[in-house]
Design a protein around this motif. Structure first.
Motif, PDB file in Angstrom:
ATOM      1  N   GLU A 384       0.986  -1.259   0.039  1.00 43.77           N
ATOM      2  CA  GLU A 384      -0.195  -0.064   0.113  1.00 43.77           C
ATOM      3  C   GLU A 384       0.864   1.084   0.084  1.00 43.77           C
ATOM      4  O   GLU A 384       0.668   2.302  -0.706  1.00 43.77           O
ATOM      5  CB  GLU A 384      -0.926   0.313   1.177  1.00 43.77           C
ATOM      6  N   VAL A 385       1.923   1.290   0.717  1.00 42.20           N
ATOM      7  CA  VAL A 385       2.837   2.369   0.784  1.00 42.20           C
ATOM      8  C   VAL A 385       3.553   2.700  -0.386  1.00 42.20           C
ATOM      9  O   VAL A 385       3.605   3.730  -0.920  1.00 42.20           O
ATOM     10  CB  VAL A 385       3.546   2.364   2.134  1.00 42.20           C
ATOM     11  N   ALA A 386       4.254   1.383  -0.974  1.00 41.23           N
ATOM     12  CA  ALA A 386       5.031   1.433  -2.072  1.00 41.23           C
ATOM     13  C   ALA A 386       4.204   1.972  -3.269  1.00 41.23           C
ATOM     14  O   ALA A 386       4.304   2.861  -4.046  1.00 41.23           O
ATOM     15  CB  ALA A 386       5.654   0.271  -2.310  1.00 41.23           C
ATOM     16  N   ALA A 387       2.763   1.702  -3.356  1.00 43.16           N
ATOM     17  CA  ALA A 387       1.861   2.103  -4.593  1.00 43.16           C
ATOM     18  C   ALA A 387       1.654   3.567  -4.177  1.00 43.16           C
ATOM     19  O   ALA A 387       1.556   4.312  -5.312  1.00 43.16           O
ATOM     20  CB  ALA A 387       0.676   1.164  -4.433  1.00 43.16           C
ATOM     21  N   ALA A 388       1.515   4.044  -2.952  1.00 49.23           N
ATOM     22  CA  ALA A 388       0.786   5.337  -2.796  1.00 49.23           C
ATOM     23  C   ALA A 388       1.998   6.369  -2.796  1.00 49.23           C
ATOM     24  O   ALA A 388       1.842   7.451  -3.479  1.00 49.23           O
ATOM     25  CB  ALA A 388       0.050   5.318  -1.440  1.00 49.23           C
ATOM     26  N   LYS A 389       3.091   6.081  -2.537  1.00 47.16           N
ATOM     27  CA  LYS A 389       4.364   7.109  -2.337  1.00 47.16           C
ATOM     28  C   LYS A 389       5.298   6.528  -3.427  1.00 47.16           C
ATOM     29  O   LYS A 389       6.588   7.153  -3.331  1.00 47.16           O
ATOM     30  CB  LYS A 389       4.855   6.891  -0.918  1.00 47.16           C
ATOM     31  N   ASN A 390       5.016   5.881  -4.443  1.00 47.35           N
ATOM     32  CA  ASN A 390       5.837   5.508  -5.421  1.00 47.35           C
ATOM     33  C   ASN A 390       7.403   4.812  -4.898  1.00 47.35           C
ATOM     34  O   ASN A 390       8.475   5.481  -5.410  1.00 47.35           O
ATOM     35  CB  ASN A 390       6.244   6.891  -6.167  1.00 47.35           C
ATOM     36  N   VAL A 391       7.445   4.427  -3.902  1.00 44.22           N
ATOM     37  CA  VAL A 391       8.785   3.499  -3.453  1.00 44.22           C
ATOM     38  C   VAL A 391       8.784   2.492  -4.758  1.00 44.22           C
ATOM     39  O   VAL A 391       8.241   1.249  -4.636  1.00 44.22           O
ATOM     40  CB  VAL A 391       8.404   2.781  -2.200  1.00 44.22           C
ATOM     41  N   ARG A 392      10.266   2.272  -5.347  1.00 45.68           N
ATOM     42  CA  ARG A 392      10.212   1.269  -6.310  1.00 45.68           C
ATOM     43  C   ARG A 392      11.711   1.062  -6.275  1.00 45.68           C
ATOM     44  O   ARG A 392      12.777   2.043  -5.598  1.00 45.68           O
ATOM     45  CB  ARG A 392      10.012   2.038  -7.903  1.00 45.68           C
TER      46      ARG A 392
END
Length: 437
Positions: A384-392
């Motif tokens: 959820e955090v990776a998708a919302a905050k563009n963590v890649r």
């Protein structure tokens, strides 16, 4: 698990590896008797006849006999279209002994249980743990062995009791395969510290470097649409490994968070800590990583030296140590303020022992803790955090046929920062996904 001498044939435009010695007619001939050396499809159902002097090998006749295929590549791969069909045979990249290069294998799957799903992997992250397990560096590898615990793919088939997934869905699987589901940790979604011990995806089991991977559906996760498959793969291990302790110990906004070691884990740690409201300082021995670390969200970069602890004393509320090298715990503790926390997630080789100065621990009310991957609740929160905050993750994508080269690159430390195998790339082998007939 059986490694088979194979030949490549084409069927309906697909390239498959089949065991030439076990392709038989649809029905057995009159007088045929099934047994460990009968040569028909039922042969694989016979387990080892435990006899005095029995040794596993190409002609031993038991279920664990091992062969090399004599082929490292096959015809170019084409689309893996999920069919809903349950397969009882797969193909993968594996080894039969420590130190061997990975080779194509045939793998019996057996019956699909009611709570299981079959996944066709499209992408596999390469983790240092895969390399440790390949070499049996920790003494826990079961051979023959197929690596792969950062797995993204498509659901191919589901068991009769599976309700949370459907055929064709894009999913991922990580380090854990199962747990007891009954202890207080499991009931809280912390299966990673299951009281009875969790079951690892590649500990005594086949990992994702294969055409069909089978596992319990409860430990298979939906991938958010916003995250591409190649980027999702490293998040299933490295991502949740850094996210879980940050979620647990970042107890207020604006905390000063030090990420020690900017590599495969640390570069994701910087991003997650920043996304979760921390003021991030990146620590690394390589000063060339400064601009990169800042572009990932670090407010400050510190080139680590022998005077690093003294120069940064009391500067952090929380330190996540991602370094694979042996860093003195005493130095890390000096850098956290009173009531601060040092989290150890990197595991150096050589069975290191933490030396904790009690005076600093007690009078500073400091904490030194460990953290291992994350439970299912952590995994869902991480995505959820990776998708919302563009963590890649920063990744290098290579064809699945270059798996041995990928392992060598990761082992050399040259990867920047995670290597991902594209299992459907041109020149990647498509290994058998159907039982020999």
């Amino acid at each position: 698990m059986i490694m088979l001498p194979a030949k490549t044939i084409l069927a309906n435009g697909r390239a498959f590896l089949f065991n030439a010695s076990r392709i038989s007619q649809s029905s057995c001939s009159a007088g045929h008797v099934h047994g460990p050396n009968c040569g028909c499809p039922q042969q694989r159902n016979f387990s080892c006849l435990v006899q005095a002097g029995h040794e596993h090998g190409p002609n031993c006749g038991c279920q664990r006999r091992a062969f090399t295929t004599g082929a490292s590549t096959a015809a170019p791969a084409v689309s893996h279209a999920p069919t809903g069909k349950v397969e009882n045979w797969s193909g993968g990249w594996g080894v039969s002994a420590a130190g061997e290069p990975l080779k194509p294998w045939g793998v019996p799957l057996g019956e699909l249980l009611p709570d299981q799903v079959d996944i066709q992997p499209t992408h596999n992250g390469v983790c240092h743990t895969d390399i440790h397990m390949q070499g049996n560096d920790w003494g826990i590898t079961t051979f023959p062995f197929i690596p792969g615990h950062e797995v993204v793919g498509v659901v191919r088939a589901i068991g009769s009791q599976v309700k949370n997934l459907k055929v064709g869905q894009r999913v991922g699987a990580g380090w854990m395969l199962n747990s007891c589901r009954r202890c207080t940790s499991c009931l809280k979604g912390e299966e990673n510290i299951c009281h009875k011990g969790y079951e690892g995806t590649i500990i005594g089991n086949n990992g994702g470097f294969q055409a069909v991977m089978r596992m319990p559906s409860d430990f298979v996760f939906s991938i958010p649409d916003a995250i591409d498959s190649a980027s999702a793969a490293p998040l299933l291990c490295a991502g949740v490994t850094v996210y879980a302790p940050l979620k647990r110990y970042m107890v207020r906004p604006g905390m000063k968070v030090g990420i020690f070691g900017i590599g495969g884990l640390g570069h994701l740690g910087v991003q997650f800590a920043n996304a979760m409201g921390g003021v991030v300082t990146a620590f690394d021995i390589d000063p060339s990583k400064k601009d990169e670390a800042k572009s990932l969200g670090a407010a400050k970069f510190v080139a680590w030296s022998k005077n690093g602890a003294a120069e940064n004393m009391g500067s952090q509320d929380l330190i996540i140590n991602c370094a694979s090298g042996n860093v003195k715990t005493e130095d890390l503790m000096k850098m956290v303020t009173n009531d601060g926390t040092v989290v150890q997630i990197g595991i150096p080789g050589g069975n290191p022992v933490l030396a904790v100065p009690l005076t600093d621990l007690v009078f500073g009310q400091k904490k030194v803790v460990g953290s291992i991957v994350g439970g299912r609740f952590d995994m869902m929160g991480m995505f959820e955090v990776a998708a919302a905050k563009n963590v890649r993750p920063m990744i290098e994508v290579v064809p699945g046929s270059q798996v041995n080269e990928a392992f060598a690159r990761v082992q050399s430390g040259k990867a920047r920062y995670r290597v991902v195998l594209d299992m459907l790339a041109e020149n990647s082998p498509v290994l058998t996904t159907v039982a020999p007939k």
